[in-house]
Every structure is written in C-alpha cells, then in structure tokens.
Scaffold this motif. Structure first.
Motif, mmCIF file in Angstrom:
data_model
loop_
_atom_site.group_PDB
_atom_site.id
_atom_site.type_symbol
_atom_site.label_atom_id
_atom_site.label_comp_id
_atom_site.label_asym_id
_atom_site.label_seq_id
_atom_site.Cartn_x
_atom_site.Cartn_y
_atom_site.Cartn_z
ATOM 1 N N ASN A 59 2.176 2.191 -3.285
ATOM 2 C CA ASN A 59 1.038 2.281 -4.178
ATOM 3 C C ASN A 59 0.898 1.145 -5.113
ATOM 4 O O ASN A 59 0.686 1.460 -6.234
ATOM 5 C CB ASN A 59 1.112 3.605 -4.896
ATOM 6 N N LYS A 64 -1.292 -1.439 -5.855
ATOM 7 C CA LYS A 64 -2.628 -2.253 -6.070
ATOM 8 C C LYS A 64 -2.613 -3.990 -5.805
ATOM 9 O O LYS A 64 -1.993 -4.363 -6.768
ATOM 10 C CB LYS A 64 -3.603 -1.769 -6.996
ATOM 11 N N THR A 98 0.912 -1.130 -0.092
ATOM 12 C CA THR A 98 -0.042 0.157 -0.037
ATOM 13 C C THR A 98 0.768 1.358 -0.033
ATOM 14 O O THR A 98 0.554 2.184 -0.697
ATOM 15 C CB THR A 98 -0.895 0.053 1.363
#
Length: 181
Positions: free
Chosen positions: A93, A95, A90
């Motif tokens: 970044n 996903k 997370t």
C-alpha cells in the motif's frame, strides 16, 4: 502486424511500422506534456505499450536469430524487476508516482535505436556497429534496472520508517514501540 512482418522476412515494412509506432508514442507523450493532458491512466498505459512493443521486437529478433538472445534476456529481466517492484509497493500500500528517470529514457532510446538499426540491416553486414548497439543497449538497460532497484528499495525503506517499522533488522520488521511512545 510488426511481428507478422518480421516472421515473413519483410524487414523494411517491419521497420516502417516500428518507426511509426515509436514516433507516434513520442508525439503522444510530447502533446500530453505540452497541453497538460497527462492522466494517471496514461502514466500506467504508456509505459506498458512501450514495453510491449520493445519486448515483442526483442523476442522476435532473438527467435529469428537476428539479434542476440542474451540482450533479449537482459531487456525482459529489467522489465520483470520493475513490474515486481511496483507489485511489492502496491501490496505494501505504498503509493508511487510513475515518472521515468533520465537513465530510463536513455535506455528506451538505446533499445529503440538498437531495434531500428538491426531492422535496417538484419543480415551479417555492419556486424561491428550492431554489436556496439547491442552492448550499449545492454549497459543502459542494466544500469537502469539497478537504478530502479535502488530507488524502489529507498521508497520501501522510507515508507517503513514513516510507518514506525524497524528497518535495522529486516528479518524482524517489528513496530518500534519505543519511538511511538
């Protein structure tokens, strides 16, 4: 309620509550899949609820000296590793779609069965069978944890390569300008 029943030595009632919670969780997932009612929020909340139930059970049983503390440490350690892995992804970044693996499902079953069987016979009777349950649950838990570490490292490496980061020297992790042009 489950933990309170354990603390009051009401193991049979605790077993019933644990069984209802486990069955309702399984039915909830089954119904969501059958009627295509899966949501992103549910993908996060369902495993959290599962983990809270399992962790509460293992901690309570270990504190009451009904189940071995070493098994509780293994179970909680795996969950901490998973949460840390998701946090790292997370922060980066990246996903990730949350889908439990087959080994993870087998681990959850082994842990649920271990708690169920331990509550069914909380005393020293059936010691050999309970020890077998503890070791099987530990083996599945460790294997699942290693599988998640491996999977997480692959996801991280693939994301870094996709972003043009040099993955061959992890201490430098610099943009590989030669490949970019």
């Amino acid at each position: 309620m489950f933990v309170i029943l354990l603390l009051k030595d009401l193991y049979l009632l605790a077993l019933v509550i644990f069984g209802i919670a486990s069955i309702s969780d399984g039915l909830d997932g089954f119904i969501a899949r059958c009627y295509n009612q899966r949501t992103e929020l549910g993908a996060y909340l369902d495993p959290i609820a599962d983990k809270l139930l399992l962790i509460a059970a293992f901690i309570s049983l270990a504190v009451l000296k009904i189940a071995p503390a070493w098994l509780t440490v293994i179970v909680i350690s795996r969950d901490v590793v998973i949460v840390l892995g998701i946090a790292i992804l997370t922060i980066k970044n990246i996903k990730v779609e949350i889908n439990p693996s087959m080994i993870s499902k087998m681990t959850t079953f082994a842990q649920l069965f271990t708690i169920f069987f331990t509550l069914l016979s909380p005393g020293r009777d059936l010691y050999g069978i309970k020890m077998l349950c503890y070791w099987v649950a530990a083996l599945f838990t460790m294997t699942s944890g290693l599988h998640y570490i491996y999977t997480g490292m692959n996801i991280l490496q693939n994301a870094m390569e996709a972003n043009g980061l040099n993955t061959h020297s992890p201490d430098k992790m610099i943009l590989d300008k030669k490949k970019r042009g």
